[in-house]
Design an enzyme around this catalytic site. Structure first.
Site, mmCIF file in Angstrom:
data_model
loop_
_atom_site.group_PDB
_atom_site.id
_atom_site.type_symbol
_atom_site.label_atom_id
_atom_site.label_comp_id
_atom_site.label_asym_id
_atom_site.label_seq_id
_atom_site.Cartn_x
_atom_site.Cartn_y
_atom_site.Cartn_z
ATOM 1 N N THR A 152 0.812 -1.225 0.000
ATOM 2 C CA THR A 152 0.000 0.000 0.000
ATOM 3 C C THR A 152 0.844 1.273 0.000
ATOM 4 O O THR A 152 0.323 2.355 0.258
ATOM 5 C CB THR A 152 -0.944 0.026 1.218
ATOM 6 O OG1 THR A 152 -0.162 -0.016 2.421
ATOM 7 C CG2 THR A 152 -1.908 -1.154 1.190
ATOM 8 N N TRP A 153 2.140 1.155 -0.275
ATOM 9 C CA TRP A 153 2.993 2.344 -0.330
ATOM 10 C C TRP A 153 2.450 3.296 -1.393
ATOM 11 O O TRP A 153 2.151 2.880 -2.511
ATOM 12 C CB TRP A 153 4.418 1.910 -0.659
ATOM 13 C CG TRP A 153 5.469 2.941 -0.387
ATOM 14 C CD1 TRP A 153 5.333 4.122 0.274
ATOM 15 C CD2 TRP A 153 6.851 2.862 -0.776
ATOM 16 N NE1 TRP A 153 6.540 4.798 0.333
ATOM 17 C CE2 TRP A 153 7.487 4.037 -0.312
ATOM 18 C CE3 TRP A 153 7.598 1.910 -1.475
ATOM 19 C CZ2 TRP A 153 8.845 4.286 -0.526
ATOM 20 C CZ3 TRP A 153 8.955 2.163 -1.680
ATOM 21 C CH2 TRP A 153 9.570 3.341 -1.210
ATOM 22 N N ASP A 166 0.147 -5.437 3.076
ATOM 23 C CA ASP A 166 1.232 -4.781 3.809
ATOM 24 C C ASP A 166 1.008 -3.280 3.826
ATOM 25 O O ASP A 166 0.675 -2.673 2.801
ATOM 26 C CB ASP A 166 2.578 -5.083 3.143
ATOM 27 C CG ASP A 166 3.716 -4.305 3.790
ATOM 28 O OD1 ASP A 166 4.205 -4.747 4.844
ATOM 29 O OD2 ASP A 166 4.093 -3.246 3.248
ATOM 30 N N TYR A 197 3.141 5.352 5.728
ATOM 31 C CA TYR A 197 2.552 5.529 4.403
ATOM 32 C C TYR A 197 1.382 6.516 4.452
ATOM 33 O O TYR A 197 0.356 6.256 5.070
ATOM 34 C CB TYR A 197 2.065 4.195 3.834
ATOM 35 C CG TYR A 197 3.131 3.150 3.644
ATOM 36 C CD1 TYR A 197 4.491 3.467 3.673
ATOM 37 C CD2 TYR A 197 2.790 1.825 3.433
ATOM 38 C CE1 TYR A 197 5.463 2.501 3.492
ATOM 39 C CE2 TYR A 197 3.759 0.839 3.235
ATOM 40 C CZ TYR A 197 5.087 1.183 3.275
ATOM 41 O OH TYR A 197 6.046 0.214 3.098
ATOM 42 N N GLN A 202 11.678 -7.788 5.648
ATOM 43 C CA GLN A 202 11.113 -7.193 4.431
ATOM 44 C C GLN A 202 12.138 -6.259 3.805
ATOM 45 O O GLN A 202 12.590 -5.307 4.438
ATOM 46 C CB GLN A 202 9.828 -6.424 4.746
ATOM 47 C CG GLN A 202 9.154 -5.844 3.509
ATOM 48 C CD GLN A 202 7.925 -5.030 3.828
ATOM 49 O OE1 GLN A 202 7.852 -3.842 3.523
ATOM 50 N NE2 GLN A 202 6.932 -5.657 4.460
ATOM 51 N N LEU A 205 15.260 2.586 -14.475
ATOM 52 C CA LEU A 205 15.467 1.172 -14.181
ATOM 53 C C LEU A 205 14.218 0.364 -14.512
ATOM 54 O O LEU A 205 14.301 -0.699 -15.137
ATOM 55 C CB LEU A 205 15.827 0.985 -12.706
ATOM 56 C CG LEU A 205 15.969 -0.460 -12.225
ATOM 57 C CD1 LEU A 205 17.001 -1.215 -13.054
ATOM 58 C CD2 LEU A 205 16.331 -0.506 -10.752
ATOM 59 N N ARG A 260 11.911 1.058 -16.679
ATOM 60 C CA ARG A 260 11.786 0.991 -18.140
ATOM 61 C C ARG A 260 12.781 0.005 -18.722
ATOM 62 O O ARG A 260 12.477 -0.737 -19.664
ATOM 63 C CB ARG A 260 11.984 2.381 -18.752
ATOM 64 C CG ARG A 260 10.859 3.368 -18.418
ATOM 65 C CD ARG A 260 10.950 4.622 -19.273
ATOM 66 N NE ARG A 260 12.166 5.375 -19.005
ATOM 67 C CZ ARG A 260 12.275 6.317 -18.080
ATOM 68 N NH1 ARG A 260 11.233 6.615 -17.314
ATOM 69 N NH2 ARG A 260 13.402 6.981 -17.894
#
Length: 282
Positions: free
Chosen positions: A18-19, A47, A52, A163, A200, A202
């Site tokens: 959910t960041w 998560d 956040y 994590q 990165l 892409r």
């Protein structure tokens, strides 16, 4: 879905992060639809973190899961390092529970290492577990040296998971942290498994090896990136999405199981590490 066992829990190999969610009222309906689409398609692991959206992601997730059976879901949240000591962690946990609309967390993580001694954080986590506020605890963004130190403190071996960031373009954990966790039967929960964005991201999606592998499985490049992370036997992927269509694509990736030959091809464009590489954060 395949499950991993740790600290008395069974956690699925893939969930949703959910960041950056819960930060815009304009996007809320689409984000709720995305999270609920995940549940309807069999996703049970979510998560989030008090960081956040300054609690906004927890509030959004709480709304999303309200119509569902909480006992069938696994909710992970994280505490700020400066709140991870005895003076603040209990209130931080209560605040997260209130925003989520639940009376317990399945896993509570130290978001990253700060000035609070690990021994103090572990003692507090064990108290929260004894109170029934959390079922298990773990850490986030801790490298091998930190994990050695954690393991040495009282009850440090009760850590359920670590994590960290991991994807095809950031494979540093394969050198030592991943083997460390594998030896102990500890899952690694991987955030940003599709890379966060920019050049990165892409480059990964445009890689000839990724495209060739996608063609082999009649899959999308996104699905191959996720399958790469799940190739390791102790990884859990938590990609983030605010789009229901994207969530469907992510769930469909579970039909793809890469072979050693596929990994060898992908490694030509994105080699595995040959020396210690410290953790990437974003």
């Amino acid at each position: 879905m395949e499950m991993l066992q740790t600290a008395g829990l069974k956690l699925p190999r893939m969930g949703l992060g959910t960041w950056y969610l819960g930060e815009s009222v304009r996007k809320e309906n689409a984000e709720l639809e995305a999270l609920r689409t995940g549940i309807e398609l069999g996703i049970t692991l979510f998560d989030t973190a008090e960081m956040y959206g300054d609690g906004g992601a927890e509030r959004l997730l709480g709304k999303a899961i309200k119509p569902y059976d909480r006992s069938k879901l696994q909710i992970v949240s994280k505490v700020y390092p400066h709140n991870a000591g005895r003076n603040h962690i209990f209130q931080s946990c209560e605040n997260s529970l209130r925003r989520l609309g639940t009376d317990y967390l399945d896993v509570y993580l130290l978001h990253w290492r700060g000035s609070v001694p690990l021994a103090e954080t572990v003692d507090c986590m064990e108290e929260l577990k004894a109170q029934g506020k959390i079922r298990a605890w773990g850490v986030s963004n801790l490298d091998t040296d930190d994990m050695d130190e954690l393991e040495a403190v009282r009850n440090g071996g009760n850590c359920a998971l670590d994590q960290v960031l991991y994807h095809l373009g950031s494979r540093g954990i394969e050198y030592d942290l991943l083997p460390w966790t594998q030896q102990r039967g500890m899952p690694v929960m991987t955030y940003c498994p599709l890379a966060q964005g920019g050049r990165l991201r892409r480059g990964l999606l445009g890689s000839s090896a990724v495209k060739k592998t996608a063609g082999k499985y009649q899959a999308t490049p996104i699905q191959i990136l996720l399958a790469f992370v799940l190739y390791q036997d102790n990884t859990i992927a938590i990609p983030r999405s605010g789009s229901a269509a994207h969530v469907r694509e992510l769930v469909d990736s579970l039909r793809v199981t890469l072979t050693a030959e596929d990994i060898a091809l992908l490694s030509k464009d994105f080699p595995a590490p040959t020396r210690k590489t410290y953790l990437d954060i974003v």
